[in-house]
Design a protein around this motif. Structure first.
Motif, PDB file in Angstrom:
ATOM      1  N   GLN A   1      45.350   3.991   6.341  1.00 59.84           N
ATOM      2  CA  GLN A   1      43.925   3.821   6.054  1.00 59.84           C
ATOM      3  C   GLN A   1      43.766   2.812   4.914  1.00 59.84           C
ATOM      4  O   GLN A   1      44.003   3.135   3.763  1.00 59.84           O
ATOM      5  CB  GLN A   1      43.355   5.179   5.611  1.00 59.84           C
ATOM      6  CG  GLN A   1      43.399   6.259   6.673  1.00 59.84           C
ATOM      7  CD  GLN A   1      42.289   6.073   7.691  1.00 59.84           C
ATOM      8  OE1 GLN A   1      42.483   5.424   8.725  1.00 59.84           O
ATOM      9  NE2 GLN A   1      41.121   6.628   7.436  1.00 59.84           N
ATOM     10  N   ARG A   2      43.376   1.605   5.266  1.00 60.17           N
ATOM     11  CA  ARG A   2      43.251   0.620   4.186  1.00 60.17           C
ATOM     12  C   ARG A   2      42.093  -0.341   4.421  1.00 60.17           C
ATOM     13  O   ARG A   2      41.591  -0.480   5.523  1.00 60.17           O
ATOM     14  CB  ARG A   2      44.556  -0.128   3.979  1.00 60.17           C
ATOM     15  CG  ARG A   2      45.088  -0.867   5.177  1.00 60.17           C
ATOM     16  CD  ARG A   2      46.162  -1.867   4.740  1.00 60.17           C
ATOM     17  NE  ARG A   2      47.491  -1.334   4.659  1.00 60.17           N
ATOM     18  CZ  ARG A   2      48.212  -1.242   3.522  1.00 60.17           C
ATOM     19  NH1 ARG A   2      47.713  -1.643   2.397  1.00 60.17           N
ATOM     20  NH2 ARG A   2      49.438  -0.782   3.545  1.00 60.17           N
ATOM     21  N   PHE A   3      41.700  -0.999   3.328  1.00 60.68           N
ATOM     22  CA  PHE A   3      40.665  -2.025   3.388  1.00 60.68           C
ATOM     23  C   PHE A   3      41.341  -3.341   3.727  1.00 60.68           C
ATOM     24  O   PHE A   3      41.999  -3.946   2.881  1.00 60.68           O
ATOM     25  CB  PHE A   3      39.965  -2.152   2.035  1.00 60.68           C
ATOM     26  CG  PHE A   3      39.224  -0.920   1.600  1.00 60.68           C
ATOM     27  CD1 PHE A   3      38.114  -0.469   2.304  1.00 60.68           C
ATOM     28  CD2 PHE A   3      39.615  -0.208   0.480  1.00 60.68           C
ATOM     29  CE1 PHE A   3      37.415   0.671   1.895  1.00 60.68           C
ATOM     30  CE2 PHE A   3      38.923   0.926   0.061  1.00 60.68           C
ATOM     31  CZ  PHE A   3      37.823   1.366   0.777  1.00 60.68           C
TER      32      PHE A   3
ATOM     33  N   LEU B   1      38.541   6.871   2.464  1.00 63.77           N
ATOM     34  CA  LEU B   1      39.379   6.572   3.635  1.00 63.77           C
ATOM     35  C   LEU B   1      40.398   7.675   3.908  1.00 63.77           C
ATOM     36  O   LEU B   1      40.881   7.827   5.026  1.00 63.77           O
ATOM     37  CB  LEU B   1      40.118   5.248   3.431  1.00 63.77           C
ATOM     38  CG  LEU B   1      39.446   3.985   3.984  1.00 63.77           C
ATOM     39  CD1 LEU B   1      38.019   3.848   3.498  1.00 63.77           C
ATOM     40  CD2 LEU B   1      40.249   2.739   3.618  1.00 63.77           C
ATOM     41  N   ALA B   2      40.752   8.413   2.866  1.00 66.40           N
ATOM     42  CA  ALA B   2      41.660   9.554   3.030  1.00 66.40           C
ATOM     43  C   ALA B   2      41.436  10.484   1.846  1.00 66.40           C
ATOM     44  O   ALA B   2      41.104  10.029   0.751  1.00 66.40           O
ATOM     45  CB  ALA B   2      43.121   9.087   3.091  1.00 66.40           C
TER      46      ALA B   2
ATOM     47  N   ILE C   1      39.436  13.445   6.243  1.00 70.29           N
ATOM     48  CA  ILE C   1      38.899  12.214   6.830  1.00 70.29           C
ATOM     49  C   ILE C   1      39.899  11.837   7.917  1.00 70.29           C
ATOM     50  O   ILE C   1      41.073  11.591   7.615  1.00 70.29           O
ATOM     51  CB  ILE C   1      38.771  11.076   5.799  1.00 70.29           C
ATOM     52  CG1 ILE C   1      37.821  11.484   4.665  1.00 70.29           C
ATOM     53  CG2 ILE C   1      38.267   9.803   6.464  1.00 70.29           C
ATOM     54  CD1 ILE C   1      37.788  10.498   3.497  1.00 70.29           C
ATOM     55  N   ALA C   2      39.468  11.805   9.135  1.00 72.88           N
ATOM     56  CA  ALA C   2      40.396  11.549  10.238  1.00 72.88           C
ATOM     57  C   ALA C   2      40.899  10.111  10.183  1.00 72.88           C
ATOM     58  O   ALA C   2      40.146   9.200   9.788  1.00 72.88           O
ATOM     59  CB  ALA C   2      39.701  11.803  11.575  1.00 72.88           C
ATOM     60  N   PRO C   3      42.159   9.885  10.546  1.00 72.04           N
ATOM     61  CA  PRO C   3      42.658   8.509  10.640  1.00 72.04           C
ATOM     62  C   PRO C   3      41.725   7.665  11.528  1.00 72.04           C
ATOM     63  O   PRO C   3      41.235   8.150  12.548  1.00 72.04           O
ATOM     64  CB  PRO C   3      44.028   8.671  11.295  1.00 72.04           C
ATOM     65  CG  PRO C   3      44.454  10.065  10.960  1.00 72.04           C
ATOM     66  CD  PRO C   3      43.186  10.875  10.916  1.00 72.04           C
ATOM     67  N   GLY C   4      41.469   6.445  11.092  1.00 70.59           N
ATOM     68  CA  GLY C   4      40.572   5.575  11.858  1.00 70.59           C
ATOM     69  C   GLY C   4      39.105   5.763  11.513  1.00 70.59           C
ATOM     70  O   GLY C   4      38.240   5.073  12.047  1.00 70.59           O
ATOM     71  N   LYS C   5      38.818   6.697  10.618  1.00 73.23           N
ATOM     72  CA  LYS C   5      37.430   6.936  10.189  1.00 73.23           C
ATOM     73  C   LYS C   5      37.277   6.639   8.700  1.00 73.23           C
ATOM     74  O   LYS C   5      38.256   6.587   7.956  1.00 73.23           O
ATOM     75  CB  LYS C   5      37.046   8.402  10.436  1.00 73.23           C
ATOM     76  CG  LYS C   5      37.107   8.826  11.888  1.00 73.23           C
ATOM     77  CD  LYS C   5      35.958   8.221  12.686  1.00 73.23           C
ATOM     78  CE  LYS C   5      36.045   8.619  14.153  1.00 73.23           C
ATOM     79  NZ  LYS C   5      34.955   7.971  14.940  1.00 73.23           N
TER      80      LYS C   5
ATOM     81  N   LEU D   1      36.515   3.293  10.789  1.00 69.65           N
ATOM     82  CA  LEU D   1      37.007   2.424   9.713  1.00 69.65           C
ATOM     83  C   LEU D   1      36.816   0.970  10.132  1.00 69.65           C
ATOM     84  O   LEU D   1      37.312   0.547  11.171  1.00 69.65           O
ATOM     85  CB  LEU D   1      38.488   2.718   9.436  1.00 69.65           C
ATOM     86  CG  LEU D   1      39.190   1.891   8.361  1.00 69.65           C
ATOM     87  CD1 LEU D   1      38.438   1.908   7.042  1.00 69.65           C
ATOM     88  CD2 LEU D   1      40.611   2.398   8.155  1.00 69.65           C
TER      89      LEU D   1
END
Lengths: 336, 336
Positions: A2-4, B193-194, B208-212, B230
């Motif tokens: 999860q990154r920017f 993000l996480a 926070i779900a991955p990709g969100k 995301l």
């Protein structure tokens, strides 16, 4: 992960642009090379120029140490990759104030090659370039092969000392000697708790299993010497200190400068938990901590973990560590 | 969760101890209360004292903003919990230089209660305490209920302004008014993000779900207003800016101070990627960025994400933001 991020290929350009915007009171971009960050006021006429460089992904290293009393120009590489010889050369040319240039950098194959190439090209243009290669990472090679060791967060203290000696008006050889002495007096060790992922990749480039930690990990996830069960913070601090002290010639009555850096994803409060133990253990051995830096000084993207760096001080190193420095990544104030 | 910890019940004590050791040139521990951090030189005779306080886990906030031209004394709470009324009271008593004390803090139920209690107790002891409650977190309540909004990273700019006004010799009412003006001119938004995990817990206190990503997330994982896919960094930056600008009275020709903070586990280079976009978008609207702070200024343990804070400047706020300040978490230099 999860990154920017935007296009991963743009991340270094975007980082450098954002960095130069945020810190424009202290730094600017080289007009002809957008992989060279230059401190304001450079070149400093009659002063030895200080140059470094390294891969991106270690922010605030390397570019964040451009400033006053620190580094004059920084060559910026791709993520975890050496800057080009051309970038090192442009950094050298920009930093040249007529008194020679010292390139103070870390011991990695790409950097060694590119700095040497830049040095030769600079010589042809009449610029004397001296170099110091940092090799403070204790567990990256045995004591009898210190020249093979990598440079890690100890580089920051090397830049601090070299930058201060240059600001004092030292000759190129005096600046080189001070920086060499600084890194010779410095040892570091890293402990990794969780890996990092290059933005273009789907998964991490190495693994650390939950419940484990890796002793001696490098700044790019280079393997450490041992993977062991994750221990309580005090035990980790003791282990880090043992590694550094076993390789160092410290004894009661000595004074040190300590730098404890997070690797990216470790919360700041955990660094203070480690630091509390480290300073108390040094005290118990009669070793005094003259100055400490605790924070995210030299990171590895979002790796979880920390590096401990200890420099043994003498009068000269104390004076140079205490000299005023102003850079985005490190400020040492000269009190009135 | 891979972290450096001993007994989770000791983490705040260890953090405070390590912090005070590392920064002893700037701060010390209150002799009678180990949950109060005091800047060197405090009390400052004849000057208004500046106090804040808040939960731990946000380092360098809150304790890292004790220093010169910033906060005089900081009450330290448990992880993500308000300091006690007693800690706030001791901070107030310590900061009292005979000209009154301003407590500048964030809008959370526990802090409100404990600051009010400390204020009453201080009044009985003859110390005048004025307060300003930060409520810069835009998405934590609608515009017509601004008083219900939480305080987040905008508090740092409020402390900077209040600390500078006190250093100028302002009266308690003048300092209060400047800090109030500062926070009234400031808006923030967080994107998560996480999640983060409290050290005593087995798993994160929210998901926070991955990709969100979660827009409007609070500093303790308080739910945001929306969970969306995301997006690329530029789109996230634009979204954050939109939230702030829609709630702000900014227009072309205005000047702002921008603070972009990581939440703990976001790599520093990603903050610069976001910042590059944010400043360019402001520029495109004719809004000039007078000064920027980019880094881990106000974290939430190892949460992944960032907060954007924008303060609209007038002449007074510009002067106070630019005034010299020296604290472990923030340095503003007065150039010679």
């Amino acid at each position: 992960m999860q990154r920017f991020k935007n296009d991963p290929d743009e991340i270094v350009d975007e980082t450098v642009r954002g960095f130069v915007r945020a810190h424009r009171d202290l730094v600017g971009l080289h007009p002809g090379n957008d992989r060279v960050v230059v401190a304001r006021g450079v070149p400093r006429r009659g002063r030895v120029g200080i140059v470094t460089g390294g891969g991106s992904g270690h922010e605030p290293a390397f570019l964040g140490y451009a400033g006053r009393g620190m580094v004059d120009a920084v060559a910026v590489g791709e993520l975890f990759s050496s800057p080009t010889a051309k970038a090192f050369l442009e950094a050298v040319r920009t930093a040249d104030g007529g008194a020679g240039v010292c390139v103070l950098y870390g011991n990695y194959a790409g950097d060694n090659m590119n700095v040497k190439m830049a040095q030769r090209m600079a010589a042809k243009q009449g610029i004397e370039v001296l170099t110091v290669v940092a090799n403070d990472d204790v567990l990256s090679a045995p004591p009898d092969q210190r020249g093979k060791r990598r440079g890690v967060a100890g580089e920051i203290l090397m830049w601090k000392v070299g930058g201060a000696r240059a600001a004092e008006g030292g000759t190129a050889e005096e600046v080189r000697a001070a920086a060499q002495k600084a890194i010779d007096a410095t040892r570091s060790v890293g402990v990794g708790l969780a890996p990092c992922t290059l933005p273009a990749n789907a998964g991490p480039n190495f693994e650390i299993a939950p419940g484990k930690m890796e002793i001696g990990i490098g700044h790019h996830g280079e393997p450490g010497t041992e993977v062991v069960d994750l221990a309580p913070a005090d035990a980790v601090a003791d282990r880090m200190l043992d590694v550094v002290l076993e390789d160092h010639d410290l004894s009661g009555g000595d004074r040190v400068c300590v730098l404890l850096s997070g690797l990216g994803a470790t919360p700041v409060n955990e660094l203070y938990v480690l630091y509390d133990r480290i300073e108390r253990q040094l005290e118990a051995k009669g070793i005094g901590t003259h100055r400490a830096f605790v924070g995210n000084y030299f990171t590895s993207l979002e790796m979880t973990g920390a590096t401990l760096t200890i420099m043994k001080l003498d009068d000269e190193l104390t004076r140079l560590i205490d000299a005023e420095a102003v850079s985005p990544g490190l400020v040492v104030r000269k009190e009135a």
